[in-house]
Design an enzyme around this catalytic site. Structure first.
Site, PDB file in Angstrom:
ATOM      1  CG  ASP A  91      -1.755  -1.242   1.326  1.00 52.64           C
ATOM      2  OD1 ASP A  91      -2.231  -1.720   0.295  1.00 52.64           O
ATOM      3  OD2 ASP A  91      -1.891  -1.761   2.450  1.00 52.64           O
TER       4      ASP A  91
ATOM      5  CE  LYS B 233       3.497  -2.183  -4.498  1.00 51.41           C
ATOM      6  NZ  LYS B 233       2.957  -1.943  -3.158  1.00 51.41           N
TER       7      LYS B 233
ATOM      8  CE  LYS C  79       0.820  10.399  -7.050  1.00 56.65           C
ATOM      9  NZ  LYS C  79       0.903  11.110  -5.796  1.00 56.65           N
TER      10      LYS C  79
ATOM     11  CB  ALA D 116      -2.234  -6.308  -5.425  1.00 57.55           C
ATOM     12  N   GLY D 117      -4.156  -4.069  -4.314  1.00 58.21           N
ATOM     13  CA  GLY D 117      -5.106  -3.036  -4.703  1.00 58.21           C
ATOM     14  C   GLY D 117      -4.340  -1.786  -5.083  1.00 58.21           C
ATOM     15  CG  HIS D 118      -1.747  -1.352  -7.814  1.00 51.61           C
ATOM     16  ND1 HIS D 118      -0.978  -1.876  -8.821  1.00 51.61           N
ATOM     17  CD2 HIS D 118      -1.199  -1.769  -6.672  1.00 51.61           C
ATOM     18  CE1 HIS D 118      -0.001  -2.585  -8.297  1.00 51.61           C
ATOM     19  NE2 HIS D 118      -0.107  -2.540  -6.992  1.00 51.61           N
TER      20      HIS D 118
ATOM     21  NE  ARG E 210       5.600 -30.787  -6.993  1.00 50.26           N
ATOM     22  CZ  ARG E 210       6.406 -31.765  -6.620  1.00 50.26           C
ATOM     23  NH1 ARG E 210       7.318 -32.209  -7.454  1.00 50.26           N
ATOM     24  NH2 ARG E 210       6.318 -32.304  -5.435  1.00 50.26           N
TER      25      ARG E 210
ATOM     26  CD  GLN F  29       0.687  -8.543  -2.546  1.00 45.91           C
ATOM     27  OE1 GLN F  29       1.458  -9.177  -3.226  1.00 45.91           O
ATOM     28  NE2 GLN F  29      -0.563  -8.346  -2.870  1.00 45.91           N
TER      29      GLN F  29
ATOM     30  NE  ARG G  38      -4.221   0.257   3.328  1.00 46.54           N
ATOM     31  CZ  ARG G  38      -4.391   1.022   2.249  1.00 46.54           C
ATOM     32  NH1 ARG G  38      -4.028   2.286   2.273  1.00 46.54           N
ATOM     33  NH2 ARG G  38      -4.892   0.514   1.147  1.00 46.54           N
TER      34      ARG G  38
HETATM   35  P1  IMP Z   1      -2.758 -12.701   1.597  1.00 45.86           P
HETATM   36  O1  IMP Z   1      -1.800 -12.154   0.606  1.00 45.86           O
HETATM   37  O2  IMP Z   1      -4.198 -12.422   1.266  1.00 45.86           O
HETATM   38  O3  IMP Z   1      -2.515 -14.165   1.881  1.00 45.86           O
HETATM   39  O4  IMP Z   1      -2.511 -11.953   2.997  1.00 45.86           O
HETATM   40  C1  IMP Z   1      -1.309 -12.120   3.731  1.00 45.86           C
HETATM   41  C2  IMP Z   1      -0.882 -10.831   4.387  1.00 45.86           C
HETATM   42  O5  IMP Z   1      -0.510  -9.900   3.390  1.00 45.86           O
HETATM   43  C3  IMP Z   1      -1.993 -10.152   5.192  1.00 45.86           C
HETATM   44  O6  IMP Z   1      -1.403  -9.491   6.293  1.00 45.86           O
HETATM   45  C4  IMP Z   1      -2.549  -9.131   4.219  1.00 45.86           C
HETATM   46  O7  IMP Z   1      -3.157  -8.039   4.876  1.00 45.86           O
HETATM   47  C5  IMP Z   1      -1.266  -8.716   3.522  1.00 45.86           C
HETATM   48  N1  IMP Z   1      -1.506  -8.190   2.167  1.00 45.86           N
HETATM   49  C6  IMP Z   1      -1.755  -8.895   1.047  1.00 45.86           C
HETATM   50  N2  IMP Z   1      -1.889  -8.070   0.000  1.00 45.86           N
HETATM   51  C7  IMP Z   1      -1.706  -6.829   0.455  1.00 45.86           C
HETATM   52  C8  IMP Z   1      -1.685  -5.541  -0.178  1.00 45.86           C
HETATM   53  O8  IMP Z   1      -1.849  -5.377  -1.384  1.00 45.86           O
HETATM   54  N3  IMP Z   1      -1.450  -4.497   0.654  1.00 45.86           N
HETATM   55  C9  IMP Z   1      -1.231  -4.629   1.981  1.00 45.86           C
HETATM   56  N4  IMP Z   1      -1.224  -5.791   2.592  1.00 45.86           N
HETATM   57  C10 IMP Z   1      -1.460  -6.897   1.841  1.00 45.86           C
END
Ligand code: IMP
Length: 427
Positions: A12, A15, A17, A38-40, A144, A227, A308
Site C-alpha cells: 500500500d 506503487k 501511482k 493487491a489493490g492499486h 503441483r 505488496q 490499516r
Molecule cells: P494474503 O496475501 O491475502 O494471503 O494476505 C497475507 C498478508 O498480506 C496479510 O497481512 C494481508 O493483509 C497482507 N496483504 C496482502 N496483500 C496486500 C496488499 O496489497 N497491501 C497490503 N497488505 C497486503
C-alpha cells in the site's frame, strides 16, 4: 531502460501511482507476483477519475502500453474479467494490450473457501489475509498435483479431468478439517472455466518468450511489484507475509528474465508506515497519532476496506528492504498526510533487551520485542498538496525528507503530496 518498482514497507505504498506515471515512457508494464490481494488506486487526469485495480497492471490506462501478467501471478479470472468490464464501461478497452502467461496459476473458488475456513479456524493465530485465496493457490502450485495453470484453459477436456480429481480431493480435505463446510461443485467450476477460456483464451501466451523478445529489442519494460518487501514470503515478517516473493528478489522467477534485465530498482515508501493484518509492527502508533494518520491518509484497504495500522517511518525495516531489493532511488509518498502533526518521529534503530540490532531481525518473536530508538523532528502545519517544487515545501517538511534521505543513503527524488498524477514533486 527497464525499471522495477517495489514496495519498501508492508504494501500500500502507492506503487500504482508511480507505475502509472512512469508508464508514460514504457512500452510494456509487467505485473509479476501476487494476485487479487493487491489493490492499486490510480487517479487519472486532474479530475476525480479514480481506478481501483487488483490484477490489471497500472499501465492499462495508457493506450500504447502492452500489459503483461507474468507467470508469478495467481490469477483470479473472475476478478480480472470484472475489472476489464468496469474499464469497458468507462471507455477503456482491454484486448490486444493484455497478455497473460500460461504458466500463471488459476485461483479457484475452493482456494478462497480454504483461505476463509483456515483463517476462521485459526482464530487469534490467523494471518489476517485478504481471503482472496492467495496462500492456498500458491500452496497448490508448490504441491503441483492439485494445481491448475492458466494454460489449462486452452485444453478444456484435460482441464475437466484434472478439476474433477482436484475437487474430489479438496472436498475430502474440507470435510475432514472443517466439518459442515459447504461442498465444492466441480460442474459449476467447470462452467466458469469455459467462460474464462472464451473471454481470455486469445490473451494467453508464453510471456517469458515475449519478454525476452522485448528485452532483445531494447523496449522499455516497467515491472510492477505487488505488496511490499516486508510481506515477502522468504524475506518478510514470516509467517505474517503473503505467499509470493513480493520483493524485487522475486522478479526473475516470476518473469523468466535474469536480474540483469533490470537497469534500475525504484523503491516506494510512505512518509510513515502502515500495515494490514496481523504481525509485529515496531513503530505502530495505536493511539491518536495513528488515528490522525489513518484519517488524513484514508488508510483503509483498497481490496478489503480494513482500517490499516499506522505508525512512524522506520528506517531499520526500510533500510533492510533497500538492501534486499538493490534499490537505487526512493519515491516518498503521502508527505501531505503528515501535515498538522506537531512533531515527526523517525525510527533510527532497534534495541532488543540491552543489545542494539545492526540488521532487521529474521524472526517475528524478536521483532515483536524490539524497542525503537527515535529521532524527533519538527512537524509542519501547512497544506502542501498544491506545491509545485520541492523548494516550495515548508522548511520542516524539507528537513524531514532530507533526513530520511541521509539515513537511508539513497536519493529521494520523487515526493507524493496527493493522489493525482500531478501531485508528485521531482527533485
Ligand atoms: P494474503 O496475501 O491475502 O494471503 O494476505 C497475507 C498478508 O498480506 C496479510 O497481512 C494481508 O493483509 C497482507 N496483504 C496482502 N496483500 C496486500 C496488499 O496489497 N497491501 C497490503 N497488505 C497486503
Amino acid at each position: 531502460m527497464n525499471i522495477c518498482v517495489v514496495g519498501l514497507q508492508w504494501g500500500d505504498e502507492g506503487k500504482g501511482k508511480v507505475v502509472d506515471l512512469l508508464s508514460e515512457s514504457a512500452d510494456l508494464v509487467v505485473r509479476y507476483s501476487g494476485g487479487a490481494n493487491a489493490g492499486h488506486t490510480v487517479v487519472r487526469g486532474e479530475g476525480e477519475e479514480k481506478f481501483a485495480l487488483h490484477l490489471l497492471p497500472s499501465g492499462i490506462l495508457r493506450e500504447k502500453v502492452l500489459c503483461v501478467i507474468a507467470n508469478g501471478v495467481v490469477l483470479d479470472a473472475e476478478v480480472l474479467l470484472e475489472e476489464i468490464a468496469q474499464l469497458a464501461e468507462r471507455g477503456i478497452r482491454v484486448g490486444k494490450n493484455l497478455r497473460i502467461s500460461g504458466r500463471a496459476h488459476l485461483v479457484m473458488d475452493y482456494h478462497k473457501l480454504q483461505d476463509r475456513l483456515s483463517e476462521t479456524a485459526l482464530g487469534a493465530a490467523k494471518i489476517g489475509t485478504t481471503i482472496r485465496g492467495i496462500g492456498p493457490c500458491y500452496a497448490d502450485k508448490v504441491l503441483r498435483t492439485t494445481a491448475l495453470r492458466v494454460e489449462d484453459l486452452l485444453d478444456l477436456d484435460n482441464l475437466k479431468v484434472k478439476l474433477d480429481r482436484i475437487v474430489e480431493y479438496k472436498n475430502k480435505v474440507f470435510a475432514a478439517l472443517y466439518p459442515g463446510s459447504e461442498a465444492v461443485d466441480a460442474e459449476q467450476l467447470f462452467r466458469k472455466c469455459r467462460l474464462w477460456a472464451d473471454a481470455l483464451g486469445e490473451m494467453i501466451v508464453d510471456t517469458t518468450e515475449l519478454l525476452h523478445q522485448a528485452w532483445g529489442q531494447k523496449k522499455s519494460i516497467l515491472f510492477e511489484g505487488a505488496q511490499g518487501t516486508l510481506l515477502d514470503l522468504d524475506h518478510g515478517t514470516f509467517p505474517y507475509v503473503t505467499s509470493s516473493n513480493s520483493s524485487a528478489v522475486g522478479l526473475s522467477a516470476a518473469t523468466g528474465l535474469p536480474g540483469r534485465a533490470v537497469d534500475r530498482f525504484i523503491g516506494v515508501a510512505k512518509a510513515y508506515s502502515t500495515r494490514v493484518g496481523s504481525g509485529p509492527f515496531p513503530t505502530e502508533q495505536d493511539n491518536e497519532i495513528g488515528q490522525y494518520i489513518r484519517d488524513r491518509g484514508h488508510e483503509y484497504g483498497t481490496t478489503t476496506g480494513r482500517p490499516r495500522r499506522c505508525g512512524w517511518f522506520d528506517t531499520v525495516s526500510v533500510g533492510y528492504s533497500i538492501a534486499i531489493g538493490g534499490v537505487d532511488q526512493i519515491v516518498l509518498q503521502h508527505l501531505d498526510t503528515l501535515s498538522g502533526l506537531e512533531e515527526l518521529k523517525i525510527c533510527t534503530g532497534y534495541k532488543h533487551g540491552s543489545r542494539k540490532l545492526d540488521f532487521f531481525p529474521p524472526g517475528v518473536a524478536v521483532l515483536a520485542e524490539v524497542e525503537c530508538e527515535y529521532e524527533t523532528l519538527n512537524g509542519f502545519d501547512e497544506d502542501i498538496s498544491g506545491a509545485q517544487t520541492f523548494d516550495e515545501l515548508p522548511g520542516a517538511a524539507r528537513d524531514y525528507v532530507l533526513r530520511l534521505e541521509e539515513i537511508l543513503s539513497r536519493p529521494i527524488n520523487m515526493i507524493g503530496i496527493g493522489p493525482q498524477r500531478s501531485q508528485i514533486l521531482r527533485r
